[in-house]
Design a protein around this motif. Structure first.
Motif, PDB file in Angstrom:
ATOM      1  N   THR A  97      -2.089  22.930  42.925  1.00  0.00           N
ATOM      2  CA  THR A  97      -0.890  22.714  42.122  1.00  0.00           C
ATOM      3  C   THR A  97      -1.256  22.413  40.668  1.00  0.00           C
ATOM      4  N   SER A 116       3.282  35.566  43.501  1.00  0.00           N
ATOM      5  CA  SER A 116       4.708  35.337  43.272  1.00  0.00           C
ATOM      6  C   SER A 116       5.355  34.567  44.413  1.00  0.00           C
ATOM      7  N   GLY A 117       4.732  34.597  45.580  1.00  0.00           N
ATOM      8  CA  GLY A 117       5.305  33.960  46.752  1.00  0.00           C
ATOM      9  C   GLY A 117       4.648  32.638  47.070  1.00  0.00           C
ATOM     10  N   GLU A 118       3.672  32.659  47.967  1.00  0.00           N
ATOM     11  CA  GLU A 118       3.050  31.423  48.448  1.00  0.00           C
ATOM     12  C   GLU A 118       2.442  30.588  47.324  1.00  0.00           C
ATOM     13  N   ALA A 120       3.147  30.511  44.128  1.00  0.00           N
ATOM     14  CA  ALA A 120       4.213  29.914  43.313  1.00  0.00           C
ATOM     15  C   ALA A 120       4.866  28.755  44.049  1.00  0.00           C
ATOM     16  N   ASN A 121       5.029  28.882  45.353  1.00  0.00           N
ATOM     17  CA  ASN A 121       5.612  27.794  46.138  1.00  0.00           C
ATOM     18  C   ASN A 121       4.733  26.549  46.119  1.00  0.00           C
ATOM     19  N   PHE A 122       3.428  26.747  45.925  1.00  0.00           N
ATOM     20  CA  PHE A 122       2.495  25.624  45.862  1.00  0.00           C
ATOM     21  C   PHE A 122       2.365  25.051  44.452  1.00  0.00           C
ATOM     22  N   THR A 125       0.846  28.786  38.924  1.00  0.00           N
ATOM     23  CA  THR A 125       1.447  29.823  38.091  1.00  0.00           C
ATOM     24  C   THR A 125       0.483  30.998  37.929  1.00  0.00           C
TER      25      THR A 125
END
Length: 397
Positions: A97, A116-118, A120-122, A125
């Motif tokens: 993060t 863009s998925g996992e 970004a969720n964490f 960037t």
């Protein structure tokens, strides 16, 4: 033992040692036995000094890892269930993060989707850089950048970047560089010695699904490093995620490795014949093949791989813009030897049309061609037959 089933399971026979044959033995295991408790407590799963559990390796997986590391000039190797799993493993192991990831604009699509998925969720960037402009990479590195992915060549658009320059920029800024080396396969160039001993990328990833397997029937990936500390960091994540590969698949790759360079050269030779032939057709606006003059990054390929170097069996073409998507689709459908299918490196030639407008960011690296792009993976069929198939397919336009 009085019960036959117990005697069957615990039968004392053990075959004699020192059996040798062209193919190494296949060892399957989840459980691994220890001689005593002291041996169990002393065993370290992080090294190849012994065996602890199937996920941490058997003689079969260790042997493939060692051969792949030697092939690419690295010292350590980890196996993953697919090329994408290997890519994901590297990013998950090295990013947390608040970190930033840089991807080339022509990056393998699922790698971008992961960012863009996992990721970004964490709270991780990512930004895109122009792979054909090392200065763009240097300008976009920040104090949050921890990992840079490099592709040579771009998996669909086939631009060949200045890999040594990109790796050097990362090294000078203390940022880990990871190369998707599926195209080069450890044969076209040595990823860990781009400019001299130890002056290359930090991590090399391959989809063993392609050239090392060669049969179009195995999914597997590898992560190779030349730094024990970096390897251990990735290996710890490998363990915590419970990543493993099927030993039957490992054996299939082992069996194919000795013929890989012969197959790679055959794919390469046929691809160049077809690429040069298509370059003469008025239906084609541009052929994208690193070994052909005029293709983006040809000079970079020539510098890294040599004037007579290898260049895989993959290339793309851009059709003249007078042919619309429906017409190009009709061309692909008309092909008989080139089958519609993803992946490459197998015995059967493949073709896939792409919409580059959905794949590239015009603000990062504007795509200079207007026509529809089609990628070819050249198999091991007779090149004369493949050329005839392309010719009859072009008539469908």
């Amino acid at each position: 033992m009085s019960k036959p089933i117990t005697d069957l399971i615990h039968h004392p026979y053990s075959p004699p040692e020192h059996f040798e044959a062209p193919q190494p033995g296949v060892f399957k295991a989840s459980t691994v036995f220890f001689a005593d408790v002291a041996a169990m407590r002393a065993r370290d799963w992080k090294t190849k000094a012994g065996y602890t559990y199937g996920l941490h390796g058997t003689p079969t997986t260790f042997m493939l890892e060692e051969r792949l590391a030697a092939l690419e000039g690295g010292s350590e190797c980890l196996l993953a269930p697919s090329g994408l799993a290997a890519v994901s493993l590297v990013s998950l192991a090295l990013l947390k993060t608040g970190d930033e990831l840089l991807l080339p604009d022509n990056v393998y699509g699922p790698n971008k989707a992961l960012a863009s998925g996992e990721l970004a969720n964490f709270g991780i960037t990512h930004r895109l850089y122009d792979p054909m402009n090392p200065r763009d990479l240097a300008a976009k590195l920040s104090d949050k950048t921890r990992l840079v992915w490099i592709e040579a060549a771009g998996s669909v658009t086939m631009e060949f970047p200045d890999v040594p320059a990109l790796a050097r920029i990362c090294r000078e800024h203390g940022v880990v560089s990871a190369l998707d080396n599926t195209w080069g396969a450890g044969l076209a160039f040595r990823p860990f010695d781009l400019e001299g001993e130890g002056e290359g990328v930090d991590v090399s990833v391959q989809a063993l699904t392609k050239y090392p397997s060669g049969g179009g029937d195995v999914l597997m990936g590898s992560v190779i490093t030349n730094d024990p500390a970096l390897h251990l960091k990735i290996k710890l994540t490998h363990m915590r995620l419970g990543i493993g590969v099927g030993v039957d698949d490992v054996q299939a790759v082992m069996r194919s490795l000795p013929s890989m360079v012969l197959r790679y050269r055959a794919h390469d030779a046929s691809a160049r014949v077809l690429a040069r032939w298509l370059a003469q057709r008025d239906e084609i606006a541009q052929v994208l093949h690193p070994a052909l003059e005029g293709s983006p990054g040809h000079d970079n390929w020539r510098e890294l791989c040599g004037a007579d170097g290898l260049a895989a069996g993959l290339f793309s073409v851009v059709f003249d813009e007078r042919y619309g998507t429906e017409q190009v689709d009709r061309f692909c459908d008309a092909l008989e030897l080139f089958r519609l299918g993803y992946s490459w490196g197998g015995p059967i030639s493949l073709v896939v049309p792409y919409d580059i407008g959905l794949m590239r960011d015009p603000k990062v690296a504007p795509w200079p061609y207007k026509g529809t792009l089609v990628r070819f993976s050249v198999g091991l069929e007779a090149v004369e037959d493949l050329q005839a198939d392309l010719e009859q397919g072009l008539s469908a336009l």
